[in-house]
Design an enzyme around this catalytic site. Sequence first.
Site, PDB file in Angstrom:
ATOM      1  N   CYS A   1      46.041  43.328  45.088  1.00  0.00           N
ATOM      2  CA  CYS A   1      46.370  42.689  43.817  1.00  0.00           C
ATOM      3  C   CYS A   1      45.706  41.320  43.670  1.00  0.00           C
ATOM      4  O   CYS A   1      45.768  40.499  44.559  1.00  0.00           O
ATOM      5  CB  CYS A   1      47.886  42.536  43.756  1.00  0.00           C
ATOM      6  SG  CYS A   1      48.440  41.801  42.247  1.00  0.00           S
TER       7      CYS A   1
ATOM      8  N   ASN B   1      47.702  37.229  48.360  1.00  0.00           N
ATOM      9  CA  ASN B   1      46.605  37.644  49.224  1.00  0.00           C
ATOM     10  C   ASN B   1      45.660  36.490  49.465  1.00  0.00           C
ATOM     11  O   ASN B   1      45.466  35.666  48.586  1.00  0.00           O
ATOM     12  CB  ASN B   1      45.812  38.760  48.536  1.00  0.00           C
ATOM     13  CG  ASN B   1      46.537  40.068  48.639  1.00  0.00           C
ATOM     14  OD1 ASN B   1      46.921  40.483  49.718  1.00  0.00           O
ATOM     15  ND2 ASN B   1      46.758  40.710  47.509  1.00  0.00           N
TER      16      ASN B   1
ATOM     17  N   GLU C   1      43.515  42.891  31.122  1.00  0.00           N
ATOM     18  CA  GLU C   1      44.843  43.121  30.555  1.00  0.00           C
ATOM     19  C   GLU C   1      44.728  44.363  29.655  1.00  0.00           C
ATOM     20  O   GLU C   1      44.166  44.291  28.551  1.00  0.00           O
ATOM     21  CB  GLU C   1      45.259  41.862  29.760  1.00  0.00           C
ATOM     22  CG  GLU C   1      46.422  42.012  28.825  1.00  0.00           C
ATOM     23  CD  GLU C   1      47.794  41.865  29.495  1.00  0.00           C
ATOM     24  OE1 GLU C   1      47.868  41.509  30.691  1.00  0.00           O
ATOM     25  OE2 GLU C   1      48.788  42.126  28.798  1.00  0.00           O
TER      26      GLU C   1
ATOM     27  N   GLU D   1      35.719  47.894  38.741  1.00  0.00           N
ATOM     28  CA  GLU D   1      36.329  48.157  40.038  1.00  0.00           C
ATOM     29  C   GLU D   1      37.640  48.912  39.867  1.00  0.00           C
ATOM     30  O   GLU D   1      38.420  48.640  38.952  1.00  0.00           O
ATOM     31  CB  GLU D   1      36.576  46.845  40.767  1.00  0.00           C
ATOM     32  CG  GLU D   1      35.270  46.122  41.055  1.00  0.00           C
ATOM     33  CD  GLU D   1      35.369  45.226  42.260  1.00  0.00           C
ATOM     34  OE1 GLU D   1      36.388  44.544  42.403  1.00  0.00           O
ATOM     35  OE2 GLU D   1      34.421  45.224  43.064  1.00  0.00           O
TER      36      GLU D   1
ATOM     37  N   SER E   1      53.943  40.725  35.073  1.00  0.00           N
ATOM     38  CA  SER E   1      53.611  39.732  36.103  1.00  0.00           C
ATOM     39  C   SER E   1      54.369  38.455  35.799  1.00  0.00           C
ATOM     40  O   SER E   1      53.998  37.697  34.911  1.00  0.00           O
ATOM     41  CB  SER E   1      52.106  39.434  36.095  1.00  0.00           C
ATOM     42  OG  SER E   1      51.393  40.573  36.447  1.00  0.00           O
TER      43      SER E   1
ATOM     44  N   CYS F   1      38.525  38.969  32.520  1.00  0.00           N
ATOM     45  CA  CYS F   1      39.788  38.857  31.776  1.00  0.00           C
ATOM     46  C   CYS F   1      39.870  37.452  31.193  1.00  0.00           C
ATOM     47  O   CYS F   1      39.451  36.483  31.826  1.00  0.00           O
ATOM     48  CB  CYS F   1      40.984  39.107  32.701  1.00  0.00           C
ATOM     49  SG  CYS F   1      42.576  39.018  31.841  1.00  0.00           S
TER      50      CYS F   1
ATOM     51  N   CYS G   1      44.171  34.652  40.349  1.00  0.00           N
ATOM     52  CA  CYS G   1      43.508  35.947  40.162  1.00  0.00           C
ATOM     53  C   CYS G   1      41.996  35.801  40.216  1.00  0.00           C
ATOM     54  O   CYS G   1      41.414  34.974  39.506  1.00  0.00           O
ATOM     55  CB  CYS G   1      43.946  36.523  38.816  1.00  0.00           C
ATOM     56  SG  CYS G   1      43.030  37.993  38.353  1.00  0.00           S
TER      57      CYS G   1
END
Length: 353
Positions: free
Chosen positions: A344, A297, A167, A95, A221, A115, A122
Amino acid sequence: MDKTRLKNLSISELESFITSVIGEQKFRARQIFKWIYQKRLSDFSEMTNMPKTLRAVLAEHASIDKLEPRRILESSENDAVKFGFELIDSSHIAESVLLIDGDRRTVCVSSQLGCGLGCAFCETAKLGFIRNLTLEEIIGQVIGINDYLHNRGDRLVTNIVFMGMGEALSNFDNFLSSLSIIMHEDAFNIGARRITVSTAGVIPSIEKLMRENLTIGLAISLNAWNDELRNQYMPVNKKYPIKDLVAIAKKYHDQTGRRVTFEYVLINGITDSGEAANALEKLLGGFPCKINLIPINPVNTGKIGGTFKSPSDRQVEKFAENLHDRGLSATIRKSRGQDIMGACGQLALYEAS
Ligand code: SF4
């Protein structure tokens, strides 16, 4: 005979392929670079500045296929487009998100499938680590998005951020090779100042990046104001705690002259308190860095993500003002593309709901 995939080669590797396998002169490599990255060709027969015989030999020995977008989702506000690109020999997709802001066309690229770092908020983390993307798969996202922009008569990609799935610094070799193509004058010709890599804070990888002497932007982050909290949200913190992370950020700034960005997710009642602002002042006061405040989000699945709430707009503004009063440079990041799950922490192979 397996064909050599030319988009998996750096310019020097392509030069040696051209001279040793094809038996041609080195300058042909630069011509090919221009055709595949600037003109975005996927057929050697269209490379009109090369002899027909050479085009035929290349077609026999090499491939320049493109990643096909399996889906393209455009946000209702016309400021973000999410792409799902088919990968080589895989049923998965990578993506990427195109962010449209004035003259800027920024691509957020993925560097891994899934990840392994397990950050709690996430979506990508929920997939676990599947595999690294190849060089061709990283660069292919930029080519595909340039095709999309070209077809709608828009300007091409101006900025790249490695903030998609994965990452990037943990896929170091392919990440570095992709930079050499992104920055190459015969390919995308995007300068270091318009490239940023985001990291959850794997310090040895940041040190490795520093040894390359590049001046790309670094975004860390951070997302929490003490180790106890950060350990819960970002397991990587148990190995590389906040104090060490801020220390390496300062070294990065000293070496590159670039202000490091700290991404800071705002979670209602958890990361937006007065205590948090105090701690951030102690950590980052006097250091010329930027803090990107990202109201969390909404995430559509998952027991961990589902329990987090975003602060109200007023609370977000108040927190930003609090940081400004303490002399910190903080910006509230407008979250583009929420309706297409392209913001994000939302990249995880889901369709828009
Ligand atoms: S936030 Fe980034 S580093 Fe953390 S799990 Fe998600 S993709 Fe990995």
